[in-house]
Scaffold this active site. Structure first.
Site, PDB file in Angstrom:
ATOM      1  N   HIS A 123       0.873  -1.180   0.000  1.00 53.40           N
ATOM      2  CA  HIS A 123       0.000   0.000   0.000  1.00 53.40           C
ATOM      3  C   HIS A 123       0.912   1.233   0.000  1.00 53.40           C
ATOM      4  CE1 HIS A 123      -2.719   2.997   1.847  1.00 53.40           C
ATOM      5  NE2 HIS A 123      -3.719   2.211   1.516  1.00 53.40           N
ATOM      6  N   ASP A 200       3.174  -4.596   8.050  1.00 59.21           N
ATOM      7  CA  ASP A 200       1.962  -3.792   7.936  1.00 59.21           C
ATOM      8  C   ASP A 200       0.775  -4.746   8.062  1.00 59.21           C
ATOM      9  OD1 ASP A 200      -0.289  -2.509   7.075  1.00 59.21           O
ATOM     10  OD2 ASP A 200       0.616  -1.645   5.271  1.00 59.21           O
ATOM     11  N   GLN A 203      -4.469  -5.172   7.073  1.00 62.99           N
ATOM     12  CA  GLN A 203      -5.521  -6.050   6.544  1.00 62.99           C
ATOM     13  C   GLN A 203      -5.598  -7.384   7.272  1.00 62.99           C
ATOM     14  OE1 GLN A 203      -7.826  -5.175   4.533  1.00 62.99           O
ATOM     15  NE2 GLN A 203      -6.984  -3.217   3.892  1.00 62.99           N
ATOM     16  N   LYS A 226     -10.067  -0.836  10.874  1.00 59.31           N
ATOM     17  CA  LYS A 226     -10.182  -2.027  10.030  1.00 59.31           C
ATOM     18  C   LYS A 226     -10.444  -3.278  10.865  1.00 59.31           C
ATOM     19  CE  LYS A 226      -7.109  -0.199   6.454  1.00 59.31           C
ATOM     20  NZ  LYS A 226      -7.973   0.262   5.365  1.00 59.31           N
ATOM     21  N   CYS A 362      -4.764   2.254  -3.703  1.00 57.14           N
ATOM     22  CA  CYS A 362      -3.536   2.813  -3.100  1.00 57.14           C
ATOM     23  C   CYS A 362      -2.368   1.853  -3.253  1.00 57.14           C
ATOM     24  CB  CYS A 362      -3.729   3.166  -1.628  1.00 57.14           C
ATOM     25  SG  CYS A 362      -5.025   4.365  -1.359  1.00 57.14           S
TER      26      CYS A 362
HETATM   27  N1  7TS Z   1      -1.614  -0.597   4.735  1.00 54.05           N
HETATM   28  C1  7TS Z   1      -2.535  -1.419   4.204  1.00 54.05           C
HETATM   29  C2  7TS Z   1      -2.170  -2.814   3.842  1.00 54.05           C
HETATM   30  C3  7TS Z   1      -3.832  -0.931   4.022  1.00 54.05           C
HETATM   31  O1  7TS Z   1      -4.767  -1.747   3.512  1.00 54.05           O
HETATM   32  C4  7TS Z   1      -4.147   0.402   4.377  1.00 54.05           C
HETATM   33  C5  7TS Z   1      -5.498   1.000   4.112  1.00 54.05           C
HETATM   34  C6  7TS Z   1      -3.148   1.175   4.958  1.00 54.05           C
HETATM   35  C7  7TS Z   1      -1.887   0.657   5.116  1.00 54.05           C
HETATM   36  C8  7TS Z   1      -3.408   2.554   5.461  1.00 54.05           C
HETATM   37  O2  7TS Z   1      -4.256   2.484   6.565  1.00 54.05           O
HETATM   38  P1  7TS Z   1      -4.827   3.802   7.258  1.00 54.05           P
HETATM   39  O3  7TS Z   1      -5.838   3.300   8.241  1.00 54.05           O
HETATM   40  O4  7TS Z   1      -3.688   4.494   7.895  1.00 54.05           O
HETATM   41  O5  7TS Z   1      -5.436   4.613   6.154  1.00 54.05           O
HETATM   42  N2  7TS Z   1      -6.184   0.388   3.046  1.00 54.05           N
HETATM   43  C9  7TS Z   1      -7.286   0.856   2.439  1.00 54.05           C
HETATM   44  C10 7TS Z   1      -7.913   0.156   1.414  1.00 54.05           C
HETATM   45  O6  7TS Z   1      -7.538  -0.915   0.974  1.00 54.05           O
HETATM   46  N3  7TS Z   1      -8.985   0.854   0.995  1.00 54.05           N
HETATM   47  O7  7TS Z   1      -9.072   1.976   1.720  1.00 54.05           O
HETATM   48  C11 7TS Z   1      -8.018   1.995   2.631  1.00 54.05           C
END
Ligand code: 7TS
Length: 404
Positions: A123, A200, A203, A226, A362
């Site tokens: 990501h 990371d 997910q 999440k 992303c």
């Molecule tokens: N890393 C992964 C693997 C992610 O899926 C996401 C967000 C992030 C980092 C960033 O997370 P945040 O909570 O700091 O924004 N992924 C997604 C997605 O797949 N669709 O919207 C956000």
């Protein structure tokens, strides 16, 4: 225990809503999950009955807020099997947690010629901060490529590790493809060359239990939103010796021991990394989400999710114009339909009350590697999804197809 998903769904008030006058079919859980009533109640209770700043005032309410806030940290520590809650740092989410490591560890520990190893699956949150570190320090970014089957190429990875590798930063599960990466093997390879490891877990946390000690990674990061918790709260777990050696990133109140104009000394872990008033309600809400999840049979939930994945993959594979991308294993399934722009399809699904995400997710470098310039359609599940949700998506695709 027989899992009664329809009863569990009642815990999530939003799932009873309609979208575009149709029953809501929420299949965008990789973007954010819905919140159970107990999390909503915890947020309301904090603001209604406990609201005070933490760690500061000598009054009862502040004591209660501090207890609830620090109690949530202890819940996170036990949820991921961290040895000590002082190794759980609150952040705004995964993105901020990675930035914390990039700016505190990366900017100070890496030098010109050092290598940062990422993967093609990342990501943007696990790419761009490292590019900033590389630009400032002269470190070099290397990338684990994909195999012909669109998996991370472990053999190629083995060839990329060397004594120049100082950091491995990879996702546990790809948000775009729902593939579980071989992080255990990668962590072992990183350790063999003395590289620091960051996983990371954005997910992963919502789908199966995480044990940071069993993984033996140096850092593990994730977002509360999440895993059925609030937005604006997330976690950086780190090994104590690394966190202790790292300088503060943001500075100000809350993170100091003593301040004078001549000199400031910093607080102990975890406070050294928590400048300013934290997201108290968010942390308490995440604690409530952990209590909620811990009260469920997580193995049964995972089994149910696997059955939904299978139903979706089987249904999609009977559609000759659908191409499933990669080998989805948990959470998300990405696909494309010949000659159809993903966004057009999503609009037609949305008209039927079906929420999915389209585009590059992303993960632009991944889309480039897969030669998918328009991105994909991604359906992503949580345990509260039902076979009816999957059937609705499959029927929705058939209906949408009539327009093309
Ligand atoms: N890393 C992964 C693997 C992610 O899926 C996401 C967000 C992030 C980092 C960033 O997370 P945040 O909570 O700091 O924004 N992924 C997604 C997605 O797949 N669709 O919207 C956000």
């Amino acid at each position: 225990m027989i899992l009664d998903i329809n009863t569990l769904r009642l815990d999530f008030p939003i799932l009873a809503q309609t979208a575009n006058d149709q029953p809501l079919v929420y299949l965008d859980n990789a973007a954010t999950t819905q919140k159970p009533q107990v999390v909503l109640d915890a947020l309301e209770y904090y603001y209604q009955s406990q609201n005070a700043n933490v760690h500061r005032a000598a009054h009862a309410l502040s004591g209660q807020a501090t207890q609830a806030f620090e109690g949530a940290r202890t819940k996170v520590a036990s949820f991921i099997n961290a040895p000590d809650s002082a190794q759980v740092i609150w952040t705004r989410g995964t993105t901020e947690a990675i930035n914390l490591v990039a700016y505190s560890f990366g900017m100070h520990s890496l030098k010109a010629g050092d290598e940062i190893l990422l993967s093609t699956m990342e990501h943007h949150a696990n790419i761009v901060p490292w590019q900033q570190v590389a630009a400032a320090t002269g470190a070099i970014i290397k990338v684990i490529p994909l195999t012909a089957d669109d998996e991370l190429d472990i053999e190629a990875a083995a060839g990329l590790f060397s004594d120049r590798t100082k950091l491995l930063a990879v996702s546990h599960i790809s948000n775009a493809l729902g593939m579980i990466n071989p992080i255990k093997e990668l962590i072992t390879m990183a350790k063999a060359v003395g590289a620091v490891t960051l996983i990371d877990g954005a997910q992963a946390v919502g789908h199966f239990p995480i044990d940071v000690q069993a993984l033996d990674c140096d850092f593990y990061v994730f977002s509360g939103h999440k895993m059925f918790g609030p937005t604006g709260i997330g976690v950086l777990y780190g090994k104590r010796e690394l966190l202790e050696a790292m300088p503060p990133w943001q500075t100000g109140g809350e993170m100091i021991k003593k301040v004078s104009f001549a000199r400031t000394t910093f607080g102990e872990l975890p406070f050294k990394f928590e400048a300013g008033t934290p997201n108290i309600a968010g942390a308490i809400g995440l604690g409530a989400a952990i209590d909620y999840l811990s009260g469920l049979d997580r193995a049964a939930l995972a089994k149910h999710e696997q059955a939904l994945m299978k139903q979706l993959l089987t249904g999609l594979s009977t559609m000759p114009d659908v191409r499933i991308i990669g080998r989805p294993q948990a959470g998300a399934v990405s696909f494309v339909i010949d000659e159809v722009h993903p966004q057009d399809l999503a609009t037609l699904l949305d008209m039927q009350g079906i929420a999915v995400r389209t585009g590059h997710h992303c993960a632009m470098p991944l889309m480039q590697a897969l030669d998918l310039s328009q991105g994909t359609i991604r359906a992503s599940i949580a345990f509260y999804n039902t076979p009816d949700d999957i059937a609705a998506l499959l029927a929705g695709l058939d209906k949408a197809r009539e327009f093309f």
